[in-house]
Design an enzyme around this catalytic site. Sequence first.
Site, short mmCIF file in Angstrom:
data_model
loop_
_atom_site.label_atom_id
_atom_site.label_comp_id
_atom_site.label_asym_id
_atom_site.label_seq_id
_atom_site.Cartn_x
_atom_site.Cartn_y
_atom_site.Cartn_z
N MET A 35 35.91 36.51 38.12
CA MET A 35 35.89 35.94 36.77
C MET A 35 35.25 34.56 36.75
O MET A 35 35.82 33.59 36.23
CB MET A 35 37.32 35.88 36.22
CG MET A 35 37.97 37.24 36.00
SD MET A 35 37.11 38.27 34.79
CE MET A 35 37.42 37.35 33.29
N HIS A 65 34.71 28.94 37.70
CA HIS A 65 35.65 29.97 37.23
C HIS A 65 35.83 29.86 35.73
O HIS A 65 35.84 28.76 35.15
CB HIS A 65 36.99 29.81 37.94
CG HIS A 65 37.82 31.06 37.91
ND1 HIS A 65 38.58 31.43 36.81
CD2 HIS A 65 37.98 32.05 38.82
CE1 HIS A 65 39.19 32.57 37.07
NE2 HIS A 65 38.84 32.97 38.28
N HIS A 66 35.97 31.03 35.09
CA HIS A 66 36.12 31.07 33.63
C HIS A 66 37.40 30.39 33.17
O HIS A 66 37.54 30.05 31.99
CB HIS A 66 36.11 32.53 33.17
CG HIS A 66 35.58 32.71 31.77
ND1 HIS A 66 35.66 31.74 30.81
CD2 HIS A 66 34.96 33.77 31.17
CE1 HIS A 66 35.12 32.18 29.68
NE2 HIS A 66 34.69 33.41 29.87
N SER A 67 38.36 30.19 34.06
CA SER A 67 39.57 29.46 33.69
C SER A 67 39.30 27.97 33.50
O SER A 67 40.09 27.27 32.86
CB SER A 67 40.66 29.66 34.75
OG SER A 67 40.22 29.18 36.00
N VAL A 101 35.98 26.72 32.47
CA VAL A 101 35.07 26.59 31.33
C VAL A 101 34.65 27.97 30.87
O VAL A 101 34.65 28.92 31.66
CB VAL A 101 33.81 25.77 31.68
CG1 VAL A 101 34.14 24.32 31.93
CG2 VAL A 101 33.09 26.37 32.88
#
Length: 468
Positions: free
Chosen positions: A22, A139-141, A143
């Site tokens: 992710m 990581h998408h967590s 940005v």
Amino acid sequence: MPTTIDPTSLGFLLAENRNQPMHVAGLQLFELPPDAGPHFARETYEAALDTEEVAPLFRKRPTRSLSSLGQWAWTDDEQFDIEYHVRHSALPEPGRIRELLELVSRLHGQRLARERPLWEAHIIEGLADGRVAMYTKLHHSLVDGISAMKLMQSVLTSDPDKRGMGLPFEARANTRSKKVREATERPLTEIPMDALRSAFGITADAAGLPAALVRTLNKGVRNEASAFSFHAPKSMFNVNITGSRRFAADDWPLERIRAISKASRTTLNDVVLAMCGGALRNYLREVNRLPVESLVSMVPVGLKSRKAESESGGGGNAVGSVMVKLGTDLADPADRLAAIHGSMVAGKEALESMTPNQIVAMSALGMAPSLAIPMLRLNGIVRPPFNVIISNVPGPRSTQYLNGAKLTGTYPVSIPMQGMALNITCNSYADDMGFGLTGCRRTVPHLQRLLVHLDAELTELENATGVS
């Protein structure tokens, strides 16, 4: 002090597994400045290692312990090792773009290590034309895709003579907004009053949602453009995926796309979607997997709500998603473009009558089936809510530089998901539109063929609209 991980960011962390990394990423290509020596890439790498202070966003890692009361929280990495995060690579001969994309494909399929801050930056040399590449993933967590692109671009300048510039992870180069800083540095003990206000605001808006929901559902049932889709066909893209990735990228002059847009009285984004629709049609015909019904794409759009202010006092702008039929069942490019334009107009009208909070809620409801189907292991069994994600992110309009090195291309590298094996993200820059195609290596064979079909479809659209 540990800080809470907000529910959205936590969702991206928990959704990750070996087959579904992710992280979002970007690939940038730089032409060396006239005064560059033979070791420009090495010098850039060594300068990065000498960074005096790393921005807080790039030092935090996810943890769960007694100090965070059992909750997932961000903590500062006290053993931060910049040599782990910043890496220097060289391509094998002959150093074509093909070798670069192969390397990016492998790097993008590797998960980020949870015991460290969730990012990497790769400085890559060895291209036969002398250019240097930079591949950066986060990581998408940390940005979202749009924020990641803006973060990469925030350190660039339109001044070719400027030197001593830092990379995105350096504190002196980091230009995040106050809102982002507050969101990432909020202590566990602080009550987020803005979130509380938002909750009351959504509750106040909810009274108007049922009627809007009924209208939108009716459009979906009638197979019209909407925030919902009930008519996406089963396709080769909507199955379980592996963790290996394939990345392909190229760009085309914005002048050509604008000319088609003007001649057909459609938007630039409509033309981009028509290029994708035609390319996907020909790609699927090539592998004998073209569905009879049109593929449906989820397209994020920026909207100006007609209800500029709701009872909650919210503003008039919102980001929603429209389900667009790509016209892959139509042989004529002009018909395909017209159908896409009509689909986009209808989809936007369906959302613009709502308040911003309602737009967000409706878009979330429209996305829900795409999350539920893989969780219930129904990929390939039931119809997907949509077949592919296509995003268009605007970038700088002028030529940009990094320590005198001219940015010649910038390409988004996105996230394929279970049941959604292909992601197409576009990024405009100066005079070009860059296409980044990210797919599951096994599920989407010969992904690079889509570039050939995109090029051919642009020419077909020119011919069909009388531009050429």
